[in-house]
Design a protein around this motif. Structure first.
Motif, PDB file in Angstrom:
ATOM      1  N   VAL A   1       0.837  -1.206   0.000  1.00 23.60           N
ATOM      2  CA  VAL A   1       0.000   0.000   0.000  1.00 23.60           C
ATOM      3  C   VAL A   1       0.871   1.256   0.000  1.00 23.60           C
ATOM      4  CG1 VAL A   1      -1.679   1.315   1.346  1.00 23.60           C
ATOM      5  CG2 VAL A   1      -1.996  -1.139   1.022  1.00 23.60           C
ATOM      6  N   SER A   2       1.938   1.244   0.774  1.00 23.49           N
ATOM      7  CA  SER A   2       2.844   2.395   0.806  1.00 23.49           C
ATOM      8  C   SER A   2       3.517   2.617  -0.542  1.00 23.49           C
ATOM      9  CB  SER A   2       3.921   2.199   1.872  1.00 23.49           C
ATOM     10  OG  SER A   2       3.358   2.191   3.136  1.00 23.49           O
ATOM     11  N   ASP A   3       3.953   1.532  -1.168  1.00 24.93           N
ATOM     12  CA  ASP A   3       4.585   1.642  -2.487  1.00 24.93           C
ATOM     13  C   ASP A   3       3.619   2.216  -3.518  1.00 24.93           C
ATOM     14  OD1 ASP A   3       6.896   0.590  -1.442  1.00 24.93           O
ATOM     15  OD2 ASP A   3       6.607  -1.417  -2.302  1.00 24.93           O
ATOM     16  N   ILE A   4       2.386   1.732  -3.501  1.00 20.64           N
ATOM     17  CA  ILE A   4       1.384   2.229  -4.450  1.00 20.64           C
ATOM     18  C   ILE A   4       1.094   3.694  -4.180  1.00 20.64           C
ATOM     19  CG2 ILE A   4      -1.026   2.031  -5.190  1.00 20.64           C
ATOM     20  CD1 ILE A   4      -0.754  -1.008  -4.694  1.00 20.64           C
ATOM     21  N   SER A   5       0.959   4.060  -2.919  1.00 25.51           N
ATOM     22  CA  SER A   5       0.694   5.463  -2.569  1.00 25.51           C
ATOM     23  C   SER A   5       1.818   6.379  -3.031  1.00 25.51           C
ATOM     24  CB  SER A   5       0.509   5.606  -1.062  1.00 25.51           C
ATOM     25  OG  SER A   5      -0.604   4.903  -0.625  1.00 25.51           O
ATOM     26  N   GLU A   6       3.048   5.951  -2.811  1.00 21.17           N
ATOM     27  CA  GLU A   6       4.195   6.754  -3.254  1.00 21.17           C
ATOM     28  C   GLU A   6       4.211   6.908  -4.762  1.00 21.17           C
ATOM     29  OE1 GLU A   6       7.873   5.226  -1.713  1.00 21.17           O
ATOM     30  OE2 GLU A   6       7.112   5.225   0.335  1.00 21.17           O
ATOM     31  N   GLU A   7       3.939   5.802  -5.469  1.00 24.11           N
ATOM     32  CA  GLU A   7       3.926   5.845  -6.940  1.00 24.11           C
ATOM     33  C   GLU A   7       2.840   6.791  -7.433  1.00 24.11           C
ATOM     34  OE1 GLU A   7       5.417   5.234 -10.565  1.00 24.11           O
ATOM     35  OE2 GLU A   7       6.249   4.331  -8.756  1.00 24.11           O
ATOM     36  N   LEU A   8       1.666   6.742  -6.801  1.00 29.23           N
ATOM     37  CA  LEU A   8       0.590   7.646  -7.194  1.00 29.23           C
ATOM     38  C   LEU A   8       0.951   9.090  -6.906  1.00 29.23           C
ATOM     39  CD1 LEU A   8      -2.500   5.595  -6.027  1.00 29.23           C
ATOM     40  CD2 LEU A   8      -1.763   6.012  -8.369  1.00 29.23           C
ATOM     41  N   SER A   9       1.608   9.342  -5.792  1.00 30.64           N
ATOM     42  CA  SER A   9       2.033  10.709  -5.467  1.00 30.64           C
ATOM     43  C   SER A   9       3.041  11.216  -6.491  1.00 30.64           C
ATOM     44  CB  SER A   9       2.654  10.754  -4.081  1.00 30.64           C
ATOM     45  OG  SER A   9       1.710  10.435  -3.105  1.00 30.64           O
ATOM     46  N   ASN A  10       3.986  10.371  -6.861  1.00 33.42           N
ATOM     47  CA  ASN A  10       4.987  10.756  -7.864  1.00 33.42           C
ATOM     48  C   ASN A  10       4.337  11.023  -9.205  1.00 33.42           C
ATOM     49  OD1 ASN A  10       6.983  10.445  -5.950  1.00 33.42           O
ATOM     50  ND2 ASN A  10       7.526   8.380  -6.606  1.00 33.42           N
ATOM     51  N   THR A  11       3.372  10.195  -9.576  1.00 32.01           N
ATOM     52  CA  THR A  11       2.676  10.378 -10.851  1.00 32.01           C
ATOM     53  C   THR A  11       1.870  11.673 -10.844  1.00 32.01           C
ATOM     54  OG1 THR A  11       2.530   7.976 -11.116  1.00 32.01           O
ATOM     55  CG2 THR A  11       1.054   9.305 -12.462  1.00 32.01           C
ATOM     56  N   ALA A  12       1.213  11.952  -9.725  1.00 31.01           N
ATOM     57  CA  ALA A  12       0.420  13.181  -9.624  1.00 31.01           C
ATOM     58  C   ALA A  12       1.316  14.416  -9.689  1.00 31.01           C
ATOM     59  CB  ALA A  12      -0.378  13.176  -8.317  1.00 31.01           C
ATOM     60  N   GLU A  13       2.494  14.353  -9.093  1.00 34.44           N
ATOM     61  CA  GLU A  13       3.413  15.481  -9.120  1.00 34.44           C
ATOM     62  C   GLU A  13       3.955  15.722 -10.524  1.00 34.44           C
ATOM     63  OE1 GLU A  13       6.389  14.604  -6.234  1.00 34.44           O
ATOM     64  OE2 GLU A  13       5.022  14.864  -4.548  1.00 34.44           O
ATOM     65  N   GLU A  14       4.146  14.658 -11.292  1.00 35.06           N
ATOM     66  CA  GLU A  14       4.662  14.795 -12.658  1.00 35.06           C
ATOM     67  C   GLU A  14       3.622  15.384 -13.599  1.00 35.06           C
ATOM     68  OE1 GLU A  14       6.033  10.948 -13.800  1.00 35.06           O
ATOM     69  OE2 GLU A  14       7.657  10.940 -12.336  1.00 35.06           O
ATOM     70  N   ALA A  15       2.357  15.150 -13.311  1.00 34.83           N
ATOM     71  CA  ALA A  15       1.278  15.636 -14.185  1.00 34.83           C
ATOM     72  C   ALA A  15       1.010  17.069 -13.966  1.00 34.83           C
ATOM     73  CB  ALA A  15      -0.013  14.876 -13.887  1.00 34.83           C
TER      74      ALA A  15
END
Length: 70
Positions: A56-70
């Motif tokens: 869950v932490s890995d997925i959350s981090e990945e989503l945060s990184n993706t949101a920041e890139e967009a």
């Protein structure tokens, strides 16, 4: 080859969207983790509590990184 790239990008977006929907849904975290664990169990993947929290932490981090890139 270009069509394959579009398909891969689309499928990646679907996966990220599904994960975001699960993680951001208005449910308690324990309920969401149970739903994820049950979905994984149906596919033959067994995780203990510590491994589930890490996932869950890995997925959350990945989503945060993706949101920041967009």
């Amino acid at each position: 080859m270009k069509a394959l790239n579009y398909l891969v990008a689309f499928m990646g977006g679907v996966a990220i969207g599904a994960a975001a929907g699960l993680l951001l849904a208005p449910e308690k975290g324990t309920d969401t983790r149970e739903r994820i664990a049950e979905a994984l169990r149906k596919r033959g993947i067994r995780l203990n509590r510590k491994e589930m929290d890490a996932l869950v932490s890995d997925i959350s981090e990945e989503l945060s990184n993706t949101a920041e890139e967009a």
